[in-house]
Each structure stands twice: as C-alpha cells, then as structure tokens.
Motif scaffolding. Structure first.
Motif, mmCIF file in Angstrom:
data_model
loop_
_atom_site.group_PDB
_atom_site.id
_atom_site.type_symbol
_atom_site.label_atom_id
_atom_site.label_comp_id
_atom_site.label_asym_id
_atom_site.label_seq_id
_atom_site.Cartn_x
_atom_site.Cartn_y
_atom_site.Cartn_z
ATOM 1 N N HIS A 136 0.843 -1.204 0.000
ATOM 2 C CA HIS A 136 0.000 0.000 0.000
ATOM 3 C C HIS A 136 0.876 1.251 0.000
ATOM 4 C CE1 HIS A 136 -3.761 2.145 0.582
ATOM 5 N NE2 HIS A 136 -3.191 2.868 1.527
ATOM 6 N N VAL A 137 0.393 2.291 -0.651
ATOM 7 C CA VAL A 137 1.041 3.605 -0.632
ATOM 8 C C VAL A 137 0.028 4.623 -0.132
ATOM 9 C CG1 VAL A 137 2.145 5.429 -1.982
ATOM 10 C CG2 VAL A 137 2.510 3.031 -2.593
ATOM 11 N N THR A 138 0.449 5.468 0.785
ATOM 12 C CA THR A 138 -0.392 6.564 1.265
ATOM 13 C C THR A 138 0.366 7.864 1.079
ATOM 14 O OG1 THR A 138 -1.447 5.155 2.929
ATOM 15 C CG2 THR A 138 -1.630 7.535 3.237
ATOM 16 N N MET A 139 -0.303 8.886 0.584
ATOM 17 C CA MET A 139 0.332 10.187 0.380
ATOM 18 C C MET A 139 -0.350 11.219 1.263
ATOM 19 S SD MET A 139 2.699 11.747 -1.497
ATOM 20 C CE MET A 139 2.869 11.186 -3.194
ATOM 21 N N VAL A 140 0.448 11.909 2.061
ATOM 22 C CA VAL A 140 -0.082 12.948 2.949
ATOM 23 C C VAL A 140 0.488 14.293 2.506
ATOM 24 C CG1 VAL A 140 -0.263 13.773 5.317
ATOM 25 C CG2 VAL A 140 -0.187 11.308 4.859
ATOM 26 N N PRO A 141 -0.347 15.198 1.952
ATOM 27 C CA PRO A 141 0.159 16.502 1.515
ATOM 28 C C PRO A 141 0.518 17.372 2.705
ATOM 29 C CG PRO A 141 -2.220 16.402 1.283
ATOM 30 C CD PRO A 141 -1.788 15.023 1.681
ATOM 31 N N LEU A 142 1.622 18.085 2.588
ATOM 32 C CA LEU A 142 2.049 19.028 3.618
ATOM 33 C C LEU A 142 1.853 20.460 3.153
ATOM 34 C CD1 LEU A 142 5.372 17.274 4.712
ATOM 35 C CD2 LEU A 142 3.116 17.056 5.762
ATOM 36 N N LYS A 172 -5.570 16.978 -5.987
ATOM 37 C CA LYS A 172 -6.193 16.040 -6.927
ATOM 38 C C LYS A 172 -5.145 15.157 -7.581
ATOM 39 C CE LYS A 172 -8.989 15.800 -11.138
ATOM 40 N NZ LYS A 172 -9.664 16.590 -12.200
ATOM 41 N N ASP A 173 -4.025 15.749 -8.004
ATOM 42 C CA ASP A 173 -2.956 14.958 -8.616
ATOM 43 C C ASP A 173 -2.381 13.944 -7.627
ATOM 44 O OD1 ASP A 173 -2.999 15.822 -11.188
ATOM 45 O OD2 ASP A 173 -1.058 16.824 -11.159
ATOM 46 N N LEU A 174 -2.183 14.376 -6.387
ATOM 47 C CA LEU A 174 -1.639 13.466 -5.376
ATOM 48 C C LEU A 174 -2.574 12.281 -5.140
ATOM 49 C CD1 LEU A 174 -0.226 15.942 -2.675
ATOM 50 C CD2 LEU A 174 1.074 14.573 -4.317
ATOM 51 N N THR A 175 -3.871 12.579 -5.037
ATOM 52 C CA THR A 175 -4.857 11.522 -4.801
ATOM 53 C C THR A 175 -4.933 10.571 -5.977
ATOM 54 O OG1 THR A 175 -6.163 13.033 -3.430
ATOM 55 C CG2 THR A 175 -7.268 11.053 -4.245
ATOM 56 N N THR A 176 -4.993 11.118 -7.184
ATOM 57 C CA THR A 176 -5.075 10.279 -8.385
ATOM 58 C C THR A 176 -3.824 9.421 -8.543
ATOM 59 O OG1 THR A 176 -6.423 11.958 -9.491
ATOM 60 C CG2 THR A 176 -5.379 10.307 -10.892
ATOM 61 N N CYS A 177 -2.661 10.015 -8.302
ATOM 62 C CA CYS A 177 -1.404 9.281 -8.415
ATOM 63 C C CYS A 177 -1.352 8.122 -7.419
ATOM 64 C CB CYS A 177 -0.227 10.225 -8.196
ATOM 65 S SG CYS A 177 1.377 9.446 -8.391
ATOM 66 N N THR A 178 -1.767 8.397 -6.190
ATOM 67 C CA THR A 178 -1.769 7.353 -5.164
ATOM 68 C C THR A 178 -2.698 6.214 -5.558
ATOM 69 O OG1 THR A 178 -1.344 9.021 -3.456
ATOM 70 C CG2 THR A 178 -2.151 6.887 -2.717
ATOM 71 N N ASP A 179 -3.870 6.544 -6.088
ATOM 72 C CA ASP A 179 -4.830 5.518 -6.523
ATOM 73 C C ASP A 179 -4.244 4.677 -7.656
ATOM 74 O OD1 ASP A 179 -6.621 6.408 -4.650
ATOM 75 O OD2 ASP A 179 -7.805 7.615 -6.062
ATOM 76 N N ALA A 206 -1.613 10.836 -18.861
ATOM 77 C CA ALA A 206 -2.978 11.120 -19.305
ATOM 78 C C ALA A 206 -3.863 11.628 -18.177
ATOM 79 C CB ALA A 206 -3.597 9.864 -19.926
ATOM 80 N N LYS A 207 -3.537 11.238 -16.938
ATOM 81 C CA LYS A 207 -4.430 11.548 -15.826
ATOM 82 C C LYS A 207 -3.918 12.638 -14.889
ATOM 83 C CE LYS A 207 -6.758 7.039 -15.504
ATOM 84 N NZ LYS A 207 -8.131 7.580 -15.527
ATOM 85 N N LEU A 208 -2.616 12.965 -14.957
ATOM 86 C CA LEU A 208 -2.033 13.893 -13.995
ATOM 87 C C LEU A 208 -1.500 15.140 -14.682
ATOM 88 C CD1 LEU A 208 0.077 11.301 -11.936
ATOM 89 C CD2 LEU A 208 -2.249 12.087 -11.440
ATOM 90 N N ALA A 209 -1.762 16.287 -14.094
ATOM 91 C CA ALA A 209 -1.245 17.539 -14.642
ATOM 92 C C ALA A 209 0.256 17.654 -14.420
ATOM 93 C CB ALA A 209 -1.967 18.720 -13.997
ATOM 94 N N ARG A 210 0.756 17.119 -13.306
ATOM 95 C CA ARG A 210 2.180 17.161 -12.985
ATOM 96 C C ARG A 210 2.749 15.738 -12.990
ATOM 97 N NH1 ARG A 210 1.798 21.725 -14.080
ATOM 98 N NH2 ARG A 210 1.961 23.576 -12.741
ATOM 99 N N SER A 211 2.468 15.014 -14.047
ATOM 100 C CA SER A 211 2.838 13.600 -14.106
ATOM 101 C C SER A 211 4.355 13.393 -14.042
ATOM 102 C CB SER A 211 2.280 12.954 -15.372
ATOM 103 O OG SER A 211 2.845 13.546 -16.525
#
Length: 368
Positions: A136-142, A172-179, A206-211
């Motif tokens: 599992h990967v979890t991303m927590v924005p600071l 949104k990018d962080l959440t999408t990337c984590t998923d 295709a899904k991330l602005a900062r891919s």
C-alpha cells in the motif's frame, strides 16, 4: 584439551592484557597481574602448555606470548563474560527512541554509535527489502510543494519519504497518483517496480497535470526503498590499531568496506573461520582481522546485521555486549507487535513527525 583452572586463569589474563596493550605478555608481568601467587617458572611452564595446545603464540621480538586465532576462539566460546551496565543500555534506548526514525536513519545512527562505543570500524546492514512486495502507498500533503509518502510492504515493513517538488502539485494529482500506484503496483516486488512504473508512465501522463514531477519522485523513492541499506562508520579508527600500520593494507581494507559486494565476498571466503556465539552473534576470523556480528529482526521476514571490524586483538566481551544490547533496542523499535501494531503506529506518526520537522535543517525524516 581441557584446561585446568590455573591454565584458564593465566590464559584469560594474557588475552585481556594483550587486548589492552598490544604487547606480548611475559611471565614476570603475569606474576603481578594474577590474583594468586605463582612463581615465574610455574607460569612459564603453563604458558608452554598453552602454546603447545595452540592457544598462544611466541613472537620473534620477545619472550612473551600472544593469543593465537584459535586462542581467541577458545576465549570467546569458553572464558568470555559479557556484561553491560544498565545505564549504557538506557542510553542506547534513549538515543534510538528519541524520535520516530525511519529504518534508513536507524542504520546510519546505529553505525555511528557502534563505532563511537567500540573505537573500531562498524558496519550496519539493514534488512534486504528487494524481495518484498508493495502492499500500500499513502500520500499525505504538507503543502503545494511537499508531501510525505508512506510505503507498506507485504511483511509489514513501513518507510516514509518526504517529497519536495520543484513545482506545486495539486491535491487532486496526489490523490489520483496514489490511486494509480495502489491499483497497478500492489503485489509487485520492490526490485521490479521500476519496470512496472515505466509501463504506467503513459497512464500517469494522461491523468495527472504534474505527471513528470510525480513520476520522477516515486521512481527515486522506490529505488531507494529497494536498495540495500548499508552504513560504515569509524574508518579512521583502523589507523589507530598497530596491526594496521601498513597504509597500503589499510587502503585496501577501506576499499572493501566501502563496497557491499567486495565486503560480502571478503567476509564469506572459504578460508574464514566462523564461530557462532549463542543464537544471535558470530565471530568471523579473516587472517588477522575479526568481525563480530549481531543479527536483529525488524519483523518476521526481515533481518539486519550489526558488525564491528578490527584486529583479532579486540575487546570481545564488551563489543558483543554492546552489539547485543543495540540489537535488542532496534528490535524493540521495529520488531514489537509482529502483526503490525508497531508499523501502524509508525504510519500514523510519520506525517505528524514530518510536519514537525518542516522548517528544520533538511526537514527530511527519511534521509532522502
């Protein structure tokens, strides 16, 4: 050969005296060191018996004796008494429990502390995580330019990585990337994730602005996660040992210590002698060098190793006591609650600890 109590006393005294002075020990010196009155002739006779048994050697420059390789092994297996003051154990625990360290930081700190406490060269090998599988990967924005990622493997191994982005990355990018990572990389071995992440790159684009920013960050993080964790400290301590007065020899030894492949080949030569000490420790003799090792476990399937490298003439009792105590502390931090309770606690605290570290030097709790 079974030694008499008098022979054991004389032999133990020679080992411990030579460990301190690096000078051959003669009968006259022993008369002053022993806690019972023995004549010089009696001591010489007993030393001759010990030499015949292969436990002592006579040097060319003195009538005194020094322990042989076999003698050190006999001392470690039969005569050594290990002990460590409770205050020292408490200090070790305070050092490692000071804050929520990552395993990578623990490896580095353990190496530094071990070298400082033994005045020798220390090597710490962290557990090899390359064969573990991502769970599992979890991303927590600071902030817009930083986040902490928490990685969990199928063994319960957890590590955290602080990301500092050159450009702001949206929530949104962080959440999408984590998923994306969790849906496509779960169950993949850590040493294979690089290739799978490369295949995932078009979908991220295709899904991330900062891919590109996120791809580079995670590619580096996974590579670091799977890499062998090795720390070497106290290299200069070799120069203080009279056995290593040959500069060219020290330079060669330094090269071996710097390269994990060279070190493993050196430590596992067929000509080496390995002596188990209990269930956790081992003495490896390589010519006139010795390595004292102590295993530690961070969970059921992970094993690391503490090592002290020096001359055969090293204070084995203290070194083994220190490495054993340090292994206990590391296992207390990472090995308690084998079902994952400790790892869950680490996951919950990692983000908070990283936030607390923001603004401090580096602000990176995981060393990367």
């Amino acid at each position: 050969m079974e030694l008499t109590q008098r022979q054991k006393l004389i032999f133990r005294t020679i080992v411990e005296r030579f460990t301190c002075t690096a000078e051959p020990v003669g009968s006259k010196a022993l008369m002053e060191l022993l806690d019972r009155p023995l004549s010089s002739a009696t001591i010489r006779n007993e030393m001759a018996v010990l030499e015949h048994a292969g436990l002592l050697e006579k040097t060319h420059i003195s009538s005194g004796r020094i322990p042989s390789q076999q003698g050190y092994r006999y001392y470690v297996e039969n005569l050594m008494e290990t002990s460590l003051p409770s205050a020292v154990r408490g200090t070790l625990r305070d050092i490692f429990m000071e804050r929520q360290y990552s395993l990578e930081e623990i490896v580095r700190i353990a190496s530094d502390v071990l070298s400082e406490m033994t005045s020798l060269t220390s090597i710490v090998l962290g557990p090899d995580a390359s064969a573990q599988r991502l769970q599992h990967v979890t991303m927590v924005p600071l902030s817009g330019s930083s986040a902490v990622a928490l990685f969990v493997t199928d063994t319960g191994h957890t590590e955290n990585k602080l990301f500092r982005f050159d450009e702001d990355v949206s929530l949104k990018d962080l959440t999408t990337c984590t998923d994306l990572l969790n849906s496509h990389l779960k169950g993949i071995r850590l040493d294979c994730i690089g290739g799978h992440l490369e295949e995932l790159k078009p979908l991220m684009a295709a899904k991330l602005a900062r891919s590109e920013v996120l791809y580079e960050a995670f590619a580096a993080a996974f590579m670091n996660f799977a890499a062998e964790k090795m720390a070497v400290s106290g290299r200069s301590n070799m120069l203080a040992q009279p056995e290593f007065s040959d500069v060219n020899r020290v330079r060669k030894l330094m090269k071996i210590l710097e390269d994990s492949d060279l070190f493993n080949a050196w430590a596992h030569q067929a000509t080496n002698v390995a002596v188990p000490i209990g269930t956790r420790n081992e003495l490896i003799q390589i010519g006139d060098c010795s390595i004292v090792t102590s295993k530690f476990r961070t969970c059921d399937q992970e094993e690391g190793r503490l090592m002290v490298v020096g001359p055969n003439r090293m204070p084995y009792a203290r070194i083994i006591a220190v490495t054993d105590a340090m292994s206990d502390v590391i296992e207390e931090i990472f090995g308690t609650d084998k079902k994952g309770g400790r790892q869950d606690e680490q996951t919950q605290k990692a983000a908070a600890g990283t936030r607390a570290g923001e603004g401090k030097a580096g602000g990176n709790r995981s060393g990367g």
